[in-house]
Scaffold this active site. Structure first.
Site, PDB file in Angstrom:
ATOM      1  N   ASN A  10     -24.745 -11.939  18.341  1.00  0.00           N
ATOM      2  CA  ASN A  10     -23.733 -11.316  17.474  1.00  0.00           C
ATOM      3  C   ASN A  10     -23.596  -9.852  17.891  1.00  0.00           C
ATOM      4  OD1 ASN A  10     -21.936 -10.828  15.349  1.00  0.00           O
ATOM      5  ND2 ASN A  10     -23.585 -10.344  13.930  1.00  0.00           N
TER       6      ASN A  10
ATOM      7  N   CYS B 283     -16.698 -10.129  17.127  1.00  0.00           N
ATOM      8  CA  CYS B 283     -15.630  -9.415  16.431  1.00  0.00           C
ATOM      9  C   CYS B 283     -14.528  -9.008  17.391  1.00  0.00           C
ATOM     10  CB  CYS B 283     -16.175  -8.199  15.686  1.00  0.00           C
ATOM     11  SG  CYS B 283     -16.961  -6.966  16.768  1.00  0.00           S
TER      12      CYS B 283
ATOM     13  N   CYS C  69      -4.404   0.200   8.557  1.00  0.00           N
ATOM     14  CA  CYS C  69      -4.155  -1.236   8.401  1.00  0.00           C
ATOM     15  C   CYS C  69      -2.839  -1.575   9.105  1.00  0.00           C
ATOM     16  CB  CYS C  69      -4.092  -1.610   6.925  1.00  0.00           C
ATOM     17  SG  CYS C  69      -5.667  -1.411   6.059  1.00  0.00           S
TER      18      CYS C  69
ATOM     19  N   CYS D  12      -7.649   3.343  -2.142  1.00  0.00           N
ATOM     20  CA  CYS D  12      -7.443   2.406  -1.033  1.00  0.00           C
ATOM     21  C   CYS D  12      -7.635   0.963  -1.498  1.00  0.00           C
ATOM     22  CB  CYS D  12      -8.407   2.726   0.101  1.00  0.00           C
ATOM     23  SG  CYS D  12      -8.337   1.558   1.464  1.00  0.00           S
TER      24      CYS D  12
ATOM     25  N   GLU E 224     -33.399  -6.690  17.296  1.00  0.00           N
ATOM     26  CA  GLU E 224     -32.416  -5.682  16.881  1.00  0.00           C
ATOM     27  C   GLU E 224     -32.934  -4.295  17.277  1.00  0.00           C
ATOM     28  OE1 GLU E 224     -29.635  -3.329  15.514  1.00  0.00           O
ATOM     29  OE2 GLU E 224     -29.363  -5.503  15.415  1.00  0.00           O
TER      30      GLU E 224
ATOM     31  N   GLN F 182     -22.131  -7.192   7.557  1.00  0.00           N
ATOM     32  CA  GLN F 182     -20.707  -7.508   7.647  1.00  0.00           C
ATOM     33  C   GLN F 182     -19.968  -6.873   6.471  1.00  0.00           C
ATOM     34  OE1 GLN F 182     -19.433  -8.970  10.190  1.00  0.00           O
ATOM     35  NE2 GLN F 182     -21.028 -10.211  11.127  1.00  0.00           N
TER      36      GLN F 182
ATOM     37  N   CYS G 189       0.848  -1.188   0.000  1.00  0.00           N
ATOM     38  CA  CYS G 189       0.000   0.000   0.000  1.00  0.00           C
ATOM     39  C   CYS G 189       0.880   1.233   0.000  1.00  0.00           C
ATOM     40  CB  CYS G 189      -0.919  -0.002   1.219  1.00  0.00           C
ATOM     41  SG  CYS G 189      -1.899   1.504   1.385  1.00  0.00           S
TER      42      CYS G 189
END
Length: 375
Positions: free
Chosen positions: A306, A333, A14, A87, A261, A211, A3
């Protein structure tokens, strides 16, 4: 993956850029296994790898610079715009769209918001790409002034970017670290993007979570559906269900599924998807997942959770511990918050686990585990 932005020091988002991908994946798998080792002798399935680049189906880009020369990317420490329109982790369709959107900003004279001065109008552009290459484009601005300017140029934008099926303006007038406001003004005939994942199509509306890695999300839903089918419960809750990804993937004849939700937009999306798929046995509720569980008269045979990065927290973990639900599928996550939650649920042990690399070039990952009650 290489990159030029990272090499030049203008973007370090990143954090694993330049680390060989096999090494990245091995490190994530080792971390997840080490953190969850105290909670059962799990059978760990092989980690799901991602494409190293071009994997992100959503870009959240800050608009900086000037009206005549807008930047589309991030802000530096001084609050100045840094252009990242090339990107490499963004999906190719998004990268192709960003220069068009920059030209649109200049053409419609949408004044970039200047954070240090708290002046200006346009804050972000959010772009999501479907598996079929269609786009949802959302401009985040301070006032309805931008609505009129975007609407006036909509014909030009759709001619230059015909894959933009949904275009909205989100109103966020406040100066605070919150990207979106509560109101989206939809300017196109279509108000939802179809996210087709094999036999299941999810309708993604503005302000609905999905996601960020479509290919790995497909694997995640398939893995959870396989675990649920192996347990074969008659009743399932999908808590923090978003647009209904897990709920719709685990639907089966004779199985009652309820998704919960907080986002009403996401619930509208989920209900539309269930109706289109002909799944009357799948229902969705708008509300807080913990409150829903605490107020329920009985527990289902299996619960899917989740949650956001902070985890499910002490109240929901405590409810699960005392619920008697035989099985839980937890998709996380953040394996650290997952471990904290498991420590609050000693009656459950990890039966199976899998790392799914949603976020190459970063230290983030998705970890899914199947829990069974043993005490």
């Amino acid at each position: 993956m290489d990159c030029s932005y990272f090499d030049a020091g203008v973007c370090r988002s990143c954090t694993l850029m330049g680390v060989p991908y096999a090494e990245q994946l091995e490190g994530k798998e080792r971390l997840a296994r080490d953190l969850l080792a105290p909670f059962g002798d799990a059978v760990w399935l092989p980690a799901v790898a991602s494409a190293e680049s071009g994997y992100r189906n959503k870009a959240k880009m800050v608009i900086g610079g000037t009206i005549e020369a807008p930047t589309i990317g991030i802000l530096d420490e001084a609050g100045r715009g840094v252009d990242l329109r090339e990107c490499g982790i963004c999906a190719p369709g998004i990268r192709a769209a960003l220069p068009v959107l920059a030209r649109f900003v200049a053409r419609q004279r949408l004044e970039p918001y200047r954070v240090p001065e708290r002046r200006g109008e346009l804050k972000f552009v959010l772009v999501t790409e479907s598996p079929d290459g269609e786009l949802m484009v959302r401009f985040v601005a301070r006032s309805e002034q931008t609505v009129a300017r975007v609407r006036a140029g909509l014909g030009w934008l759709q001619a230059e970017l015909p894959q933009a099926r949904v275009v909205t303006v989100n109103l966020q007038p406040e100066h605070k670290a919150v990207v979106e406001g509560d109101t989206d003004v939809v300017l196109t005939r279509e108000s939802a993007l179809s996210m087709r994942l094999g036999d299941v199509s999810l309708r993604l509306r503005p302000q609905s979570f999905f996601q960020t890695n479509t290919d790995v999300a497909r694997e995640l839903y398939a893995q959870v559906a396989a675990w649920v089918d192996d347990v074969s419960p008659a009743s399932v809750w999908d808590l923090y269900c978003g647009v209904g990804g897990f709920a719709l993937h685990v639907a089966a004849p004779g199985r009652r599924v309820v998704g919960v939700e907080t986002s009403r937009e996401a619930v509208r999306s989920a209900r539309a998807s269930a109706a289109a798929a002909g799944l009357p046995q799948v229902a969705f509720r708008a509300g807080d997942a913990t409150a829903f569980a605490l107020n329920a008269a009985t527990a289902p045979e299996l619960v899917i959770v989740n949650p956001p990065r902070r985890g499910i927290g002490a109240d929901l973990a405590g409810w699960l511990e005392g619920s008697g639900a035989p099985s839980v599928v937890y998709s996380s996550c953040n394996p650290k918050s997952l471990a904290h939650d498991l420590a609050r649920m000693p009656s459950y042990r990890v039966r199976a686990g899998r790392v799914l690399d949603m976020f190459p070039q970063t230290g983030h990952m998705e970890v899914a585990v199947l829990l069974e009650r043993v005490a």
